[in-house]
Write an enzyme that holds these catalytic residues in place. Structure first.
Site, PDB file in Angstrom:
ATOM      1  N   GLU A 103     -19.054  15.702  15.990  1.00 23.59           N
ATOM      2  CA  GLU A 103     -18.295  15.356  17.283  1.00 23.59           C
ATOM      3  C   GLU A 103     -17.901  13.978  16.678  1.00 23.59           C
ATOM      4  O   GLU A 103     -17.907  13.077  15.625  1.00 23.59           O
ATOM      5  CB  GLU A 103     -20.013  14.391  17.596  1.00 23.59           C
ATOM      6  CG  GLU A 103     -19.879  13.995  18.729  1.00 23.59           C
ATOM      7  CD  GLU A 103     -20.709  14.361  19.596  1.00 23.59           C
ATOM      8  OE1 GLU A 103     -22.095  14.979  19.864  1.00 23.59           O
ATOM      9  OE2 GLU A 103     -21.559  12.716  20.330  1.00 23.59           O
ATOM     10  N   ASP A 105     -16.455  10.344  18.885  1.00 25.12           N
ATOM     11  CA  ASP A 105     -17.653   9.327  20.622  1.00 25.12           C
ATOM     12  C   ASP A 105     -16.846   8.458  20.416  1.00 25.12           C
ATOM     13  O   ASP A 105     -16.331   7.433  19.315  1.00 25.12           O
ATOM     14  CB  ASP A 105     -19.513   8.952  19.855  1.00 25.12           C
ATOM     15  CG  ASP A 105     -19.818  10.506  20.242  1.00 25.12           C
ATOM     16  OD1 ASP A 105     -19.089  10.898  20.727  1.00 25.12           O
ATOM     17  OD2 ASP A 105     -21.411  10.110  19.823  1.00 25.12           O
ATOM     18  N   GLU A 107     -17.809   5.870  23.089  1.00 22.21           N
ATOM     19  CA  GLU A 107     -18.749   5.573  24.319  1.00 22.21           C
ATOM     20  C   GLU A 107     -18.538   4.019  25.010  1.00 22.21           C
ATOM     21  O   GLU A 107     -18.571   3.006  24.170  1.00 22.21           O
ATOM     22  CB  GLU A 107     -20.247   5.535  23.617  1.00 22.21           C
ATOM     23  CG  GLU A 107     -20.837   7.155  23.482  1.00 22.21           C
ATOM     24  CD  GLU A 107     -22.134   7.797  23.225  1.00 22.21           C
ATOM     25  OE1 GLU A 107     -22.691   8.518  23.898  1.00 22.21           O
ATOM     26  OE2 GLU A 107     -23.077   6.582  22.744  1.00 22.21           O
TER      27      GLU A 107
END
Length: 292
Positions: A103, A105, A107
């Protein structure tokens, strides 16, 4: 996707493939993505050139890409939730499936009106994350659209904002650090309530009188290898229909100018780096931190 239970450390204050690839032109959200949850809180508008996600007390919303990718240069323009966005998280990331997933990311952690957003980045390999770096931005990300990019090639992952790199995660398999290179990933985004941790470590809760909270997306672009039926479009022996084919991103690295720009961001706007958190890692910092 990083869950509300993911470790998040907040301050109280503020060559594997050939030359061919698939080029996804300016976004048509109906073609490139599907809304996955949130019902009518997620909307595709303006002849499929705009997508919005909304959050209210009942639910957030989210979408995912129709394609899976194994390496690529992914760009998306976002305009984040304006005003008092405390407690909200807008997640924009790439992820594979399974218990040992990879993953990458972005955010965006909301905050009280007038306080800056926190940009939270993380990299998971084989189901293991805990590689957080966090930044403030040098502009108001709620006033207009800005481009958030992920470069993922066999040598490195680079997070960029409006073309300025903010973080580089290098392939250090040579010293035993896993690197995401074999699991295809979809692109995901969601807007959800995380007021148990997102703003000042959970001290500031979501003000539902300000709902619905809305984030907007446009101008998706992917110079990427599409994964389909166990094969990569980049392994084709014939050119893709996209023009012009090029694989510059597959070996792209930071030149001296980009390195200086990243150093500027990290010096002035980085607010957390797992590689300097000796209290979190009393037995010693992760191996990649000493070789980055």
């Amino acid at each position: 996707m990083s869950s509300p239970n993911s470790p998040t450390l907040l301050p109280l204050l503020p060559l594997l493939v050939s030359a061919y690839f698939v080029l996804c032109a300016a976004a048509n959200f109906n073609q490139d993505f599907q809304i996955t949850w949130g019902h009518d809180r997620a909307k595709i508008l303006n002849n499929a050139n705009l997508l919005t996600l909304s959050l209210d007390k009942a639910s957030g919303s989210g979408f995912q890409s129709n394609n899976e990718y194994l390496f690529g240069k992914i760009d998306m323009q976002l305009k984040l939730v304006p005003g008092n966005s405390a407690g909200t998280v807008t997640a924009y990331y790439m992820s594979s499936k399974g218990t040992t997933w990879d993953e990458i990311d972005f955010e965006f952690l909301g905050n009280l009106s007038g306080d800056p957003y926190i940009v939270h980045t993380n990299v998971y390999t084989q189901g293991k994350g805990s590689r957080e770096q966090q930044f403030y931005l040098w502009f108001d990300p709620t006033a207009d659209f800005h481009t958030y990019s992920i470069l993922w090639n066999p040598q490195r992952i680079v997070f960029s904002v409006d073309g300025t790199p903010i973080r580089e995660y290098k392939n250090l398999e040579s010293i035993g650090v896993p690197f995401p290179k074999s699991q295809p990933m979809r692109i995901y985004s969601s807007l959800w309530n995380a007021d148990d941790w997102a703003t000042r470590g959970g001290l500031i809760k979501t003000d539902w009188s300000k709902a619905p909270f809305t984030a907007s997306y446009r101008n998706f672009n992917a110079n990427a290898c599409v994964w389909n039926a166990g094969k990569s479009s980049c392994n084709s022996n014939s050119p893709s229909s996209a023009t012009p084919p090029t694989n510059a991103w597959l070996s792209q690295e930071l030149d001296s100018t980009a390195q200086k720009r990243m150093n500027w961001v990290q010096k002035n706007y980085m607010i957390y780096n797992y590689c300097t958190d000796s209290k979190r890692f009393p037995q010693g910092l992760p191996l990649e931190c000493t070789h980055s």
